[in-house]
Design an enzyme around this catalytic site. Structure first.
Site, mmCIF file in Angstrom:
data_model
loop_
_atom_site.group_PDB
_atom_site.id
_atom_site.type_symbol
_atom_site.label_atom_id
_atom_site.label_comp_id
_atom_site.label_asym_id
_atom_site.label_seq_id
_atom_site.Cartn_x
_atom_site.Cartn_y
_atom_site.Cartn_z
ATOM 1 N N ILE A 164 53.316 50.777 34.813
ATOM 2 C CA ILE A 164 54.111 49.560 34.666
ATOM 3 C C ILE A 164 53.710 48.819 33.397
ATOM 4 C CG2 ILE A 164 54.723 47.344 35.708
ATOM 5 C CD1 ILE A 164 54.219 48.609 38.451
ATOM 6 N N ASN A 188 41.015 50.218 30.017
ATOM 7 C CA ASN A 188 39.764 50.988 29.926
ATOM 8 C C ASN A 188 39.993 52.495 29.997
ATOM 9 O OD1 ASN A 188 40.358 51.396 32.613
ATOM 10 N ND2 ASN A 188 38.416 50.595 33.397
ATOM 11 N N ALA A 243 44.510 46.896 37.400
ATOM 12 C CA ALA A 243 44.054 46.939 38.794
ATOM 13 C C ALA A 243 43.577 48.344 39.118
ATOM 14 C CB ALA A 243 45.186 46.549 39.746
ATOM 15 N N TYR A 259 43.197 47.664 49.514
ATOM 16 C CA TYR A 259 44.022 47.381 48.339
ATOM 17 C C TYR A 259 44.903 46.164 48.594
ATOM 18 C CZ TYR A 259 47.750 47.802 44.889
ATOM 19 O OH TYR A 259 48.653 47.532 43.894
ATOM 20 N N LYS A 311 44.785 42.460 46.624
ATOM 21 C CA LYS A 311 45.935 41.861 45.958
ATOM 22 C C LYS A 311 46.239 40.473 46.530
ATOM 23 C CE LYS A 311 47.422 44.618 42.698
ATOM 24 N NZ LYS A 311 47.519 44.140 41.307
#
Length: 327
Positions: free
Chosen positions: A11, A31, A87, A153, A157
């Site tokens: 994305i 990274n 993320a 996860y 979030k």
């Protein structure tokens, strides 16, 4: 300048390339974590660099981590807009290593917010997820639906999203949280259901559905995600808001596998594997709030979007093959 964290991912890469093509100056922080394939990320970077070479906006890659608070502060200080996409993705990954997900998704987000608090940044746009909803009390999910995530996860979030809200309220940091619903399209991660089904069928291997396939998903085409984010360069109408960014319909996973199989290799069977821990049973977005606030209207239903992805995949199969580098 626009800063896109995680801008070498699926994305984030689309956002970066789109902004450059629109004549914007973009800095990407990534990274290059080999969560799915560093070669794919390098191809994603090349797409944005090509847009810059074509005389549109400018593009700069900074290899670094959102957990590096000093680096994040330096980059955010120069950014007019921050699109925080970085993320640790993957529900199944989070089940195996919840502390890593918390470290990246929550602590990394706090670094971005702290930096924005001390800078003149006009807006921080946070990439949240439908995973925050978890167990459905009703469908489709609207933004007032209870948030009961079923994976680390989803918890990460939701925690990060709450920090985004609080920083907006307490410190006057203009923020928007976009809850994405299972994004797909060209250059998507190879470990997602759609890309996995397509790849297996292209290689004459039966698609593998985990569980009985009755789970449903609201799949959102990447171009719709890009349009929703780009709108936030133009308006402050969504500041302080949480918005669902999804499609207009959902589909059960077995039907999705059958649609892809029938398009590519109709003679293949459908195989089933063990249901994965942490997977949500159903997702389906009510996008009326995004429509009211941003004029958001999804353009692709799942069948037409999958057809476009299959066409792209046929022309770009090398995208998922290792890069050949000269020594």
């Amino acid at each position: 300048m626009i800063l896109v964290t995680g801008g070498a991912g699926f994305i984030g890469g689309h956002l970066a390339a789109s902004f450059v093509s629109a004549g914007r100056d973009v800095v990407v922080l990534d990274n290059l974590d080999p969560f799915y394939d560093t070669d794919i990320k390098r191809r994603t970077i090349d797409v944005a660099r090509q847009a810059a070479d074509n005389g549109d906006g400018s593009y700069e890659l900074v290899e670094g981590d959102v957990r590096d608070a000093d680096l994040v502060a330096d980059l955010v200080a120069d950014a007019q807009f921050v699109f925080h996409q970085a993320a640790q993705a993957g529900v199944r990954t989070s089940v195996k290593n919840p502390r890593r997900v918390d470290d990246i998704n929550v602590e990394g987000t706090l670094n971005v917010l702290d930096a924005a608090r001390d800078s003149p940044t006009e807006r921080v746009v946070f990439a949240s997820s439908s995973s925050v909803y978890g167990k459905p009390s009703y469908l489709p999910y609207d933004e007032e639906h209870p948030t009961t995530p079923v994976s680390p996860y989803g918890v990460s979030k939701l925690a990060a999203e709450n920090y985004v809200r609080v920083y907006g309220d307490l410190y006057d940091v203009p923020t928007v949280a976009l809850r994405y619903f299972t994004v797909y399209g060209p250059r998507m991660r190879p470990n997602m259901a759609i890309s996995n089904f397509v790849s297996r069928c292209m290689n004459d291997e039966p698609p593998v559905v985990y569980g009985d396939g009755s789970q449903t998903r609201d799949f959102t085409y990447i171009a719709d995600i890009v349009r929703a984010n780009a709108k936030l360069l133009e308006t402050d109408a969504a500041d302080g808001e949480v918005l669902n960014i999804g499609s207009t319909d959902n589909v059960d996973i077995r039907t999705l596998a059958e649609v892809i199989r029938d398009e590519i290799a109709p003679d293949l069977s459908i195989e089933h594997g063990e249901r994965q821990a942490g997977d949500a049973e159903h997702t389906h977005a009510d996008v009326s709030k995004a429509g009211d606030v941003l004029g958001y209207e999804p353009t692709e239903d799942i069948r037409s979007g999958v057809g476009e992805f299959i066409d792209w995949y046929r022309k770009n199969r090398e995208w998922y093959e290792p890069l050949v580098r000269s020594s």
